[in-house]
Design a protein around this motif. Sequence first.
Motif, PDB file in Angstrom:
ATOM      1  N   ILE A  67       0.819  -1.206   0.000  1.00  0.00           N
ATOM      2  CA  ILE A  67       0.000   0.000   0.000  1.00  0.00           C
ATOM      3  C   ILE A  67       0.858   1.265   0.000  1.00  0.00           C
ATOM      4  CG2 ILE A  67      -1.463   1.362   1.563  1.00  0.00           C
ATOM      5  CD1 ILE A  67      -2.988  -1.269   2.067  1.00  0.00           C
ATOM      6  N   GLY A  68       1.929   1.222   0.759  1.00  0.00           N
ATOM      7  CA  GLY A  68       2.819   2.389   0.865  1.00  0.00           C
ATOM      8  C   GLY A  68       3.407   2.816  -0.460  1.00  0.00           C
ATOM      9  N   ASN A  69       3.438   1.923  -1.424  1.00  0.00           N
ATOM     10  CA  ASN A  69       3.988   2.280  -2.719  1.00  0.00           C
ATOM     11  C   ASN A  69       2.926   2.641  -3.741  1.00  0.00           C
ATOM     12  OD1 ASN A  69       7.020   1.843  -2.549  1.00  0.00           O
ATOM     13  ND2 ASN A  69       6.201  -0.026  -1.623  1.00  0.00           N
ATOM     14  N   ILE A  70       1.696   2.286  -3.452  1.00  0.00           N
ATOM     15  CA  ILE A  70       0.621   2.564  -4.399  1.00  0.00           C
ATOM     16  C   ILE A  70      -0.110   3.849  -4.013  1.00  0.00           C
ATOM     17  CG2 ILE A  70      -1.552   1.700  -5.363  1.00  0.00           C
ATOM     18  CD1 ILE A  70      -0.526  -1.100  -5.025  1.00  0.00           C
ATOM     19  N   TYR A  71      -0.242   4.032  -2.703  1.00  0.00           N
ATOM     20  CA  TYR A  71      -1.020   5.174  -2.221  1.00  0.00           C
ATOM     21  C   TYR A  71      -0.123   6.198  -1.544  1.00  0.00           C
ATOM     22  CZ  TYR A  71      -5.051   1.947  -2.534  1.00  0.00           C
ATOM     23  OH  TYR A  71      -6.012   1.077  -2.945  1.00  0.00           O
ATOM     24  N   GLY A 116      -2.191  19.216  -9.589  1.00  0.00           N
ATOM     25  CA  GLY A 116      -1.732  18.425 -10.751  1.00  0.00           C
ATOM     26  C   GLY A 116      -1.496  16.969 -10.448  1.00  0.00           C
ATOM     27  N   VAL A 117      -2.004  16.521  -9.317  1.00  0.00           N
ATOM     28  CA  VAL A 117      -1.832  15.098  -8.986  1.00  0.00           C
ATOM     29  C   VAL A 117      -3.025  14.326  -9.524  1.00  0.00           C
ATOM     30  CG1 VAL A 117      -1.604  13.461  -7.097  1.00  0.00           C
ATOM     31  CG2 VAL A 117      -0.546  15.741  -6.926  1.00  0.00           C
ATOM     32  N   LYS A 118      -2.743  13.153 -10.090  1.00  0.00           N
ATOM     33  CA  LYS A 118      -3.827  12.330 -10.618  1.00  0.00           C
ATOM     34  C   LYS A 118      -3.751  10.930 -10.018  1.00  0.00           C
ATOM     35  CE  LYS A 118      -5.409  13.936 -15.079  1.00  0.00           C
ATOM     36  NZ  LYS A 118      -4.534  14.904 -15.773  1.00  0.00           N
ATOM     37  N   PHE A 119      -4.925  10.342  -9.753  1.00  0.00           N
ATOM     38  CA  PHE A 119      -4.957   8.930  -9.354  1.00  0.00           C
ATOM     39  C   PHE A 119      -4.600   8.078 -10.561  1.00  0.00           C
ATOM     40  CE2 PHE A 119      -7.785  10.783  -6.109  1.00  0.00           C
ATOM     41  CZ  PHE A 119      -7.234  10.213  -4.958  1.00  0.00           C
ATOM     42  N   HIS A 120      -4.281   6.811 -10.311  1.00  0.00           N
ATOM     43  CA  HIS A 120      -3.845   5.924 -11.398  1.00  0.00           C
ATOM     44  C   HIS A 120      -4.912   5.750 -12.471  1.00  0.00           C
ATOM     45  CE1 HIS A 120      -1.015   4.066  -8.198  1.00  0.00           C
ATOM     46  NE2 HIS A 120      -0.485   5.158  -8.746  1.00  0.00           N
ATOM     47  N   SER A 164      -5.688   3.541   6.709  1.00  0.00           N
ATOM     48  CA  SER A 164      -6.768   4.512   6.808  1.00  0.00           C
ATOM     49  C   SER A 164      -6.451   5.877   6.229  1.00  0.00           C
ATOM     50  CB  SER A 164      -7.210   4.722   8.268  1.00  0.00           C
ATOM     51  OG  SER A 164      -8.176   3.766   8.583  1.00  0.00           O
ATOM     52  N   ALA A 165      -5.243   6.384   6.438  1.00  0.00           N
ATOM     53  CA  ALA A 165      -4.963   7.741   5.993  1.00  0.00           C
ATOM     54  C   ALA A 165      -4.733   7.902   4.490  1.00  0.00           C
ATOM     55  CB  ALA A 165      -3.782   8.287   6.779  1.00  0.00           C
ATOM     56  N   PRO A 166      -4.167   6.917   3.772  1.00  0.00           N
ATOM     57  CA  PRO A 166      -3.880   7.149   2.349  1.00  0.00           C
ATOM     58  C   PRO A 166      -5.134   7.444   1.529  1.00  0.00           C
ATOM     59  CG  PRO A 166      -2.664   5.266   3.133  1.00  0.00           C
ATOM     60  CD  PRO A 166      -3.617   5.630   4.222  1.00  0.00           C
ATOM     61  N   MET A 167      -4.888   8.216   0.453  1.00  0.00           N
ATOM     62  CA  MET A 167      -5.999   8.682  -0.380  1.00  0.00           C
ATOM     63  C   MET A 167      -6.221   7.712  -1.533  1.00  0.00           C
ATOM     64  SD  MET A 167      -7.151  11.361   0.901  1.00  0.00           S
ATOM     65  CE  MET A 167      -6.657  11.549   2.586  1.00  0.00           C
ATOM     66  N   ALA A 168      -7.480   7.257  -1.668  1.00  0.00           N
ATOM     67  CA  ALA A 168      -7.821   6.339  -2.750  1.00  0.00           C
ATOM     68  C   ALA A 168      -8.733   7.052  -3.730  1.00  0.00           C
ATOM     69  CB  ALA A 168      -8.518   5.107  -2.187  1.00  0.00           C
ATOM     70  N   TYR A 194     -15.923   0.065  -7.547  1.00  0.00           N
ATOM     71  CA  TYR A 194     -15.750  -1.235  -6.918  1.00  0.00           C
ATOM     72  C   TYR A 194     -16.505  -1.353  -5.606  1.00  0.00           C
ATOM     73  CZ  TYR A 194     -12.265  -2.020 -10.480  1.00  0.00           C
ATOM     74  OH  TYR A 194     -11.632  -2.166 -11.675  1.00  0.00           O
ATOM     75  N   ASN A 195     -17.574  -0.582  -5.469  1.00  0.00           N
ATOM     76  CA  ASN A 195     -18.457  -0.863  -4.347  1.00  0.00           C
ATOM     77  C   ASN A 195     -17.784  -0.622  -2.994  1.00  0.00           C
ATOM     78  OD1 ASN A 195     -20.842  -1.549  -3.322  1.00  0.00           O
ATOM     79  ND2 ASN A 195     -20.661  -3.762  -3.698  1.00  0.00           N
ATOM     80  N   ASN A 196     -17.026   0.480  -2.939  1.00  0.00           N
ATOM     81  CA  ASN A 196     -16.414   0.888  -1.671  1.00  0.00           C
ATOM     82  C   ASN A 196     -15.400  -0.121  -1.154  1.00  0.00           C
ATOM     83  OD1 ASN A 196     -16.064   2.754   0.343  1.00  0.00           O
ATOM     84  ND2 ASN A 196     -17.681   1.912   1.659  1.00  0.00           N
ATOM     85  N   ASN A 197     -14.796  -0.883  -2.065  1.00  0.00           N
ATOM     86  CA  ASN A 197     -13.864  -1.926  -1.627  1.00  0.00           C
ATOM     87  C   ASN A 197     -12.772  -2.074  -2.683  1.00  0.00           C
ATOM     88  OD1 ASN A 197     -12.563  -4.410  -1.299  1.00  0.00           O
ATOM     89  ND2 ASN A 197     -14.346  -5.280  -0.249  1.00  0.00           N
ATOM     90  N   LEU A 198     -11.559  -1.589  -2.328  1.00  0.00           N
ATOM     91  CA  LEU A 198     -10.465  -1.654  -3.306  1.00  0.00           C
ATOM     92  C   LEU A 198      -9.472  -2.762  -2.976  1.00  0.00           C
ATOM     93  CD1 LEU A 198      -9.679   2.112  -3.971  1.00  0.00           C
ATOM     94  CD2 LEU A 198     -11.239   0.588  -5.162  1.00  0.00           C
ATOM     95  N   MET A 199      -9.948  -3.748  -2.177  1.00  0.00           N
ATOM     96  CA  MET A 199      -9.015  -4.787  -1.732  1.00  0.00           C
ATOM     97  C   MET A 199      -8.271  -5.433  -2.899  1.00  0.00           C
ATOM     98  SD  MET A 199      -9.071  -5.030   1.527  1.00  0.00           S
ATOM     99  CE  MET A 199      -9.159  -6.477   2.544  1.00  0.00           C
ATOM    100  N   GLN A 200      -8.989  -5.632  -4.003  1.00  0.00           N
ATOM    101  CA  GLN A 200      -8.356  -6.312  -5.123  1.00  0.00           C
ATOM    102  C   GLN A 200      -8.095  -5.386  -6.297  1.00  0.00           C
ATOM    103  OE1 GLN A 200      -9.934 -10.468  -5.566  1.00  0.00           O
ATOM    104  NE2 GLN A 200     -11.625  -9.578  -4.405  1.00  0.00           N
ATOM    105  N   ASN A 201      -8.514  -4.131  -6.168  1.00  0.00           N
ATOM    106  CA  ASN A 201      -8.349  -3.193  -7.280  1.00  0.00           C
ATOM    107  C   ASN A 201      -7.803  -1.870  -6.766  1.00  0.00           C
ATOM    108  OD1 ASN A 201      -9.866  -4.848  -9.423  1.00  0.00           O
ATOM    109  ND2 ASN A 201     -11.281  -4.747  -7.683  1.00  0.00           N
ATOM    110  N   PRO A 202      -6.637  -1.886  -6.184  1.00  0.00           N
ATOM    111  CA  PRO A 202      -6.124  -0.663  -5.549  1.00  0.00           C
ATOM    112  C   PRO A 202      -5.918   0.446  -6.587  1.00  0.00           C
ATOM    113  CG  PRO A 202      -4.390  -2.278  -5.771  1.00  0.00           C
ATOM    114  CD  PRO A 202      -5.657  -2.972  -6.167  1.00  0.00           C
ATOM    115  N   CYS A 203      -6.165   1.683  -6.140  1.00  0.00           N
ATOM    116  CA  CYS A 203      -5.970   2.806  -7.045  1.00  0.00           C
ATOM    117  C   CYS A 203      -5.626   4.034  -6.222  1.00  0.00           C
ATOM    118  CB  CYS A 203      -7.241   3.016  -7.870  1.00  0.00           C
ATOM    119  SG  CYS A 203      -7.048   4.309  -9.087  1.00  0.00           S
ATOM    120  N   GLY A 204      -4.371   4.450  -6.250  1.00  0.00           N
ATOM    121  CA  GLY A 204      -3.943   5.601  -5.468  1.00  0.00           C
ATOM    122  C   GLY A 204      -3.224   6.600  -6.343  1.00  0.00           C
ATOM    123  N   THR A 205      -2.327   7.371  -5.713  1.00  0.00           N
ATOM    124  CA  THR A 205      -1.577   8.376  -6.480  1.00  0.00           C
ATOM    125  C   THR A 205      -0.093   8.086  -6.480  1.00  0.00           C
ATOM    126  OG1 THR A 205      -1.297   9.688  -4.485  1.00  0.00           O
ATOM    127  CG2 THR A 205      -3.224  10.185  -5.834  1.00  0.00           C
ATOM    128  N   GLY A 206       0.295   6.959  -5.865  1.00  0.00           N
ATOM    129  CA  GLY A 206       1.699   6.700  -5.576  1.00  0.00           C
ATOM    130  C   GLY A 206       2.558   6.422  -6.788  1.00  0.00           C
TER     131      GLY A 206
END
Lengths: 493, 299, 331, 338, 323
Positions: A36-40, A77-81, A148-152, A160-172
């Motif tokens: 998570i630390g590398n994705i978000y 200028g930050v975009k999610f994946h 909890s703190a990272p931004m998704a 994904y129905n409020n659940n990114l367990m298998q489909n992570p998407c952050g800004t990292g």
Amino acid sequence: AALSRKPQDNIFYATSTDPLGLDPALVDDNDSGKIIGNIYESLLRFKNSNTEVEPQLAESYEISPDGLSYTFKLRQGVKFHDGTPFNAEAVKFNIDRQMPENLVPKMSYAGLVYGDVKSTEVIDEYTVRINLKKPSTPFLHNMAMLYSAPMASPTALKKYNNNLMQNPCGTGPYKFVAWDRGQQVIVTRNEDYWGEKAAVQNIIFRTMPETSARVVALNNGEVDIISGLDANVIKQIEDSGNMIFKTDGMNVNFMFYNINVTKNPITKDKDVRRALSMAINVPEMVATLYKGYATPANTLLPPFVPGYSPDVKQVQYNPQEAAKILKEKGVSTIKILTYTGARFYNPVGGQVLAEAVQSYFDKVGVKAEVLAYDWATYKNKLATAEWDIGFMGWTGDNGDPDNFLNLFASDDPINNNGLWYNDEYRALIAKGVELKDGPERNELYHKAEQIMADEAALLPISHAQVIAAYRPNIKNFSVHQVGMTFFKDVVKE
Amino acid sequence: MTELTKELKQSRSSRFSDMWTSIYSNKAALTGLVIIALLVVCAITVAICDALGIQILPYDPNLADMDNAFVAPCAEHWFGTDQLGRDIFSRVIDGTKISLSVGVAAVSFSLILGTILGALGGFYGGKLDNIIMRFMDVILSVPSILLAIAFMAALGRGLDKAVLAIGIVSIPEYARIARSCVMAVKANDYIQAAIVSGDSNLRIIFRHILPNITSPIVVRATLGISIAVLDTAALGFLGLGVQPPYAEWGDMLARSRGFIFSAPYTLLFPGLAITITVLAFNLFGDGLRDALDPRSRRR
Amino acid sequence: MTEKNQELLLSLKNLCKYFEIRNGLFNHKKSYLKAVDNLSLDIYKGEAFGLVGESGCGKTTLGKMIAGLYHPTSGQILFNGTDLAALNRNDRRRFCRDIQMIFQDPYSSLNPRMTVEEIIAEPMIVNHTHDKAEIGPRVEHLLNCVGLASSYKNRYPHEFSGGQRQRIGIARALAVSPKLIICDEAVSALDVSIQAQILNLLADLKEEFGLTYLFIAHGLAAVKHISDRIGVMYLGSMLEVAPKESIYNDPRHPYTKALISAIPVIDPKKRKERILLTGDLPSPIDPPQGCRFASRCFMKCNQKDETQILKPCAANHLVACIKETPDPKHE
Amino acid sequence: MLVYFIKRLLMLIPVLFCVSILVFLIMRVFSPDPALIVLGQHATTEKINMWRESMGLNDPIVIQYLDYMKAVFHGDFGYSYFTNTPVTDELLARLPATIELSVLAIILAAIIGIFLGVLSAVKKNSIIDNLTMTSALIGVSMPVFWLGMLLIILFSGYLHWFPSGGRIDTLMRPMDGTGFYLYDTLIIGDFEAFFNALEHAILPAVTLAGYSMAIITRMTRSSMLDILHQDYIRTARAKGLSAVSVIGKHAFRNALLPIVTVIGLQFGSLLSGSILTETVFAWPGIGSYSVECILRSDFPVIQAVVLIIAVIFVVMNLLVDLLYAALDPRVKYSEESA
Amino acid sequence: MLLEVEHLTTEFATRRGPVRAIRDVSFSIEKGEILALVGESGSGKSVTSLSIMRLLSSNGTILPGSSIKFNGTDLMTLSEKQMRQIRGNRISMIFQEPMTSLNPIFTVGDQILESIKLHTKLNKKEAKEKLLHLLDTVGIPNPVKRINDYPHQMSGGMRQRIMIAMAMACEPELLIADEPTTALDVTIQAQILDLIYKMREKFNISVLLITHDLGVVAEAADKVAVMYCGRIVEQGTTEEILTNPYHPYTLGLLKSIPRLDDYSPRLYMIPGMVPPPEEVPEGCAFADRCDRCSEHCRQALPPLKVIADRKVRCINFEGQGNL
Ligand SMILES: Nc1ncnc2c1ncn2[C@@H]1O[C@H](COP(=O)(O)OP(=O)(O)OP(=O)(O)O)[C@@H](O)[C@H]1O
Ligand SMILES: Nc1ncnc2c1ncn2[C@@H]1O[C@H](COP(=O)(O)OP(=O)(O)OP(=O)(O)O)[C@@H](O)[C@H]1O
Ligand SMILES: [Mg+2]
Ligand SMILES: [Mg+2]
């Protein structure tokens, strides 16, 4: 598309277990955190070498004088994946998702991180204000936490129905590619990253449950980095020319006494507790069990956490005295409850630890019966069985002393396992949350810790070090005290 | 007169002695028997000495000795020591106690229940048989070790629970054997003769049927112990077995997994102990079967 | 030998035994295997009645019904006037001491785990016919009766030859002094020389104890020596019943004729023309309509309408064949 | 045949129904409350109650069962306590690995087992026979997991012939496909990857096959010996057939009947054996996953695994019976045809 | 002379040591002749037949000194491969148990075809024609349908017919029939005996008929050899042996058979039992059961006396057995 098979494009990082999932709000385990630390990313982050915070997705922040509202200026200028722009709405979306009214049970950190939040306001596109119910010194630390703190991405969350367990998407700096259950999670460089892009193209988090297998894989060059090591394999790794990384971990491993869980256990008597603690040579035990990869603990707090004081006086090792007292008190048998597996703060496992303690008790004439259970049963047994001594530990979340010490101010046996009650201690802890960081707060915690030591509510044993091993061609590798590696700057030659 | 009594004695014991000769002349079965005897002696001696507080093993099998962790096999520690410096030899020997007692207890449990159920079903047939066998089908439709694992996962570890879990899952085996044996025996004319003689059902079951179905059940039970020992070890290996700190072979293996390259001896000896024990029961069971096999006797 | 002056011991009236055969999905379709179908028969005290017929024609089933091993589907088994078929299992057990059975296979009819003494004593113990003290001597006596040394009583069955085992089986049957003994192919499994020994023994015992036999066999040769009257069974029913002289010298039913002609004659000079039947016994599940034997009969009368029942045709001679007009004298 | 098949299929329903009750009882009634660990170190009693409520664990047990079964019929085995993902997804993701391994193992066990069994029956009491039977006996006496670890020590530790775990080198992993790597790699013609996957599979497959192989060998031998004593073998020899045809055609075809049954039954024990084997070799299938779940008391997963294996097992048995019927003309499906 | 068996002795290795099942058995069969081998259970009849076919189970050996000449060649000297050319082709065999002697998983048609294909060069169609013809010959109704049946779908008598058809497939010179009718009902037995008789007429084959039923012998055989405890005790034409037995055993056997025309209440019986093969005495094996036995009989084996075309192994035989 197939992965590049060029060696320098891929870093293999072998860990012992699959992540539980990749939604920061829904997980709390280290194996998920590493990825998570590398994705978000979060609004703030911990500095590289300690738990002080610095801006990340927020460029700056302001705290109102009453300590009740925090205003963050966001990076532009930050975009999610998935292409969704990062803005104040996104921040509000992420926080609102974890407010009590929207809470789902698995959001285990929501209470800790956002428990004091009253509301979140969008000031403008890149400004957001968070209002608290009461002043809270740990709050800023919380905003840098892995869970909890990272931004998704709000779009992904809706999709994904409020659940990114298998489909992570952050800004990292890395974005998710694939997760082969039981095998690996693959992430690849985010080419649209707002900052400096990562050096290595792919990171592969391999799951290899057996320590020995990981070591062999590292030594054979099948993987580049391994974690979850115990002291026994370090030499083997070094002999093969590989590197060991170690840093003090933000955790504690302790033994505690049953004081009020069942009716009048022998250990309700403070003197018995002290004598039992006296029978154990903690430094010796830590040295043999952990072979130098854990430091003996003096108090619950790891030395680098504010509030730590080397002056707190724990019960001293004195087997003769212990034997004497225990004989006087007529203590000849004792029941130890423990868990079987290894924990982050206790890499050798609860059973081995308990058996070591058992042999110390044997020396002072107390026959200890060790009952070891798997973690679930163990936790249940603590509430239902007859027992005198148990083992537990804590992994710090945010580097604030309150995060450790408030456990024993709780009435909930889930946190305060032996149900130790001490009014003075509780008062000190309650006051500490509101005090600003500084000597005054430290002094207060020092006092609380000494009370705990005198009462022998528990026996701190060790702080496990975070150990990882890596191949010499990996550069800039480090593991943060909270247990994760930021791969953005890691280079493979 | 003496001639006659001698003859009579011979004939009375001839069944037994036939069996004994058959086992005695079967080297493999004899080896199995000898090993089993040794194991039983080990287990009983250790248990008695334990109860009396006498230390017969070179070291206390459960006591850690941190200074001597991971000593390779040597004169003081024949099988080496484990992570906590405990003597592996002492632990392996001590483990005999657990494996054998779990094996025997589990087999007795399933043997008694299974035989009774199977015999009832086989004898009375009809609805009762149908109900019993459908119930057995249910247990049988989950592979036995998996069911035992599920039991243990839910119940938590412990000697009693291991016995129960391993016992329950093999009830159908015995029920099936007992049932088919009863049906086979029932088809014999001597059962009909007993009915014609006016024997009651109970008398027929106890006097005519049960004595005639013991052989296959005893054979199966011998082999069953070997399976139970394996299952115990498997449960132990998965961390579901007997309550620590008892030295249990499967558990010892599980704990040495982390050191298979650095200290392979920690896993060699408990594994050998399991294999030898299981092998002994298999050898003896096979020999017993040959000895009791109706095809090799009669006519 | 006339029926009139003889005492009736056993009388079977319209006895049937149908075995249920289920098949189809859910076993819901039932069909019946008619092992014994509407059979009537009288057996008199002190006689030996021989029952012959091909394999599968229902001889054993009939014997077992009389011995109480099968419960009849319908019909009566009147033993000394009591209908055994109407009794429940407990009441039926009181008659065990009166009706005993000797089995075909000498190897499976003795419990291998019991000594000879235990085997022979068993019926006496369960029927409480003798005191404990009497049992021992009686076992020895019985062993002597069947031609075995009394010292054998402590041995186990596997130590004996087939003929000796059959003797033990006979001793067991005699133990409770029964009135009727059913011998189900008691000598078929034995060698010729042993067969003769056992047949003689049975004949001797009959005289000595005043027994009545129902003697079941495949072939006519074995039955002939011991029987007074003979019944020929085919596909669950009786085709012909007559004193043995009449059966051999004056067979009336075509099947009996074929059966007699099939017996090999030892005298090579008398090699005779045989009546060779074609085909096998039809299945008892769907027995042919009308005359049971019609499908194999060489008389080709094709009697498909009327089921043939036993009718008297001569003195003491019953036959079930349309070609045999009832003899009004004996009606 | 069809009637027989349908009949057998219908008979499965009550059995599976009872299995589901049994498993449900074990997992829900006799098991410890998992809430304490599911929620991690930040759990509180209040949160635990909330979680129990959301999982439906506070409903009456009958309702819980009915809800569960209703969902199961829709292919929904509930949510993992830990990952909060549907159990079905978790298992489907891992099933190919387990099937690939089991199939490989059963093929290995059947081919080698039958070959050795026939060989030792034909060469009864020869050195080959004694050697085979001794190995088979040791085979059934050795714990699977120990065998696995010994193989790892020898073949990956000392000899470095085979990798000690995993299914394939990550970089060769087929990017999309069925999840059956041996198949996927072949389909795209990536032979390097195929052999890589094979290399990974060999040790675990051998380990898993070991026990079954031994059983099949023993069974084949005894069944062959039985058959070789039958009258019809004498008939075949009296015809003047060569030993090869007598053994290969007349004896083996008959001996195959019990062997088929054993192989079918072994498939079930293989599935459960995969729990141990996969753990030892870190083979990412449902076996190792269920151990993981057992250790953290993730009961919905264990429950699903037991149910699924039971279904596979029962269906396998049915198939074996059908195959048996197809091979043995004596088995009648129903009386009607006669 | 089609088959000449001389001094045939066969031994079995058993747990309790070697057991000699037959000793010094000699007899011969001419072309077109039926020789019956009679004797009680265990007297060694089957072992004799299996020895001729060299089909003994692996623990059995034919001792040196034995010779089995078939058309002049000694079968003992043939290799296994050459022997296979003879089995089923020139000598074929049928067995006692029609229930178990056919392979349950092949159709009867296939099993007969296998024989035909093995020993003849017929093509598929010709073979099939031959098969149908054979089945017709042995009296199987509706052969076209029956060839696809499995053995379990047939009755005992049918199966025995199939066995015979299989044996006759290659038109052998010698048929060995080991108790072909023992397991069958009397009416079926008559059918089968009749069939064997017909086959002999039709193909002019020789038959070695093994039986324990003297009735069958009387019906079918030209010559008889009587076996007792592994030895032939008497040999001669059927008529002579049955009407005028020399050996007391043959006599006793004949007398103990119930006869249709005999109404005496008791059967004659030979006292005692056949000794088990391990305990066969040195001298005459029948001595213990014989009423004419003398000390000589017990001490040494009586020599085989040849009287015209008869042979008898007894020193006290009466010229005229009285029946
Ligand atoms: N318990 C049973 N259940 C079903 N059918 C049976 C049963 N017992 C006998 N039968 C059938 O009843 C018929 C008559 O059998 P029974 O044994 O009475 O014949 P049998 O004349 O004694 O023949 P055998 O001469 O072979 O002993 C046979 O077709 C047989 O298959
Ligand atoms: N494979 C064998 N091993 C040991 N002994 C054998 C073997 N085969 C036959 N015998 C013995 O040889 C003797 C003769 O047997 P054989 O089968 O020839 O008798 P038989 O005359 O055919 O009897 P039956 O009428 O019962 O068929 C018997 O005593 C038997 O125990
Ligand atoms: Mg019968
Ligand atoms: Mg024979």
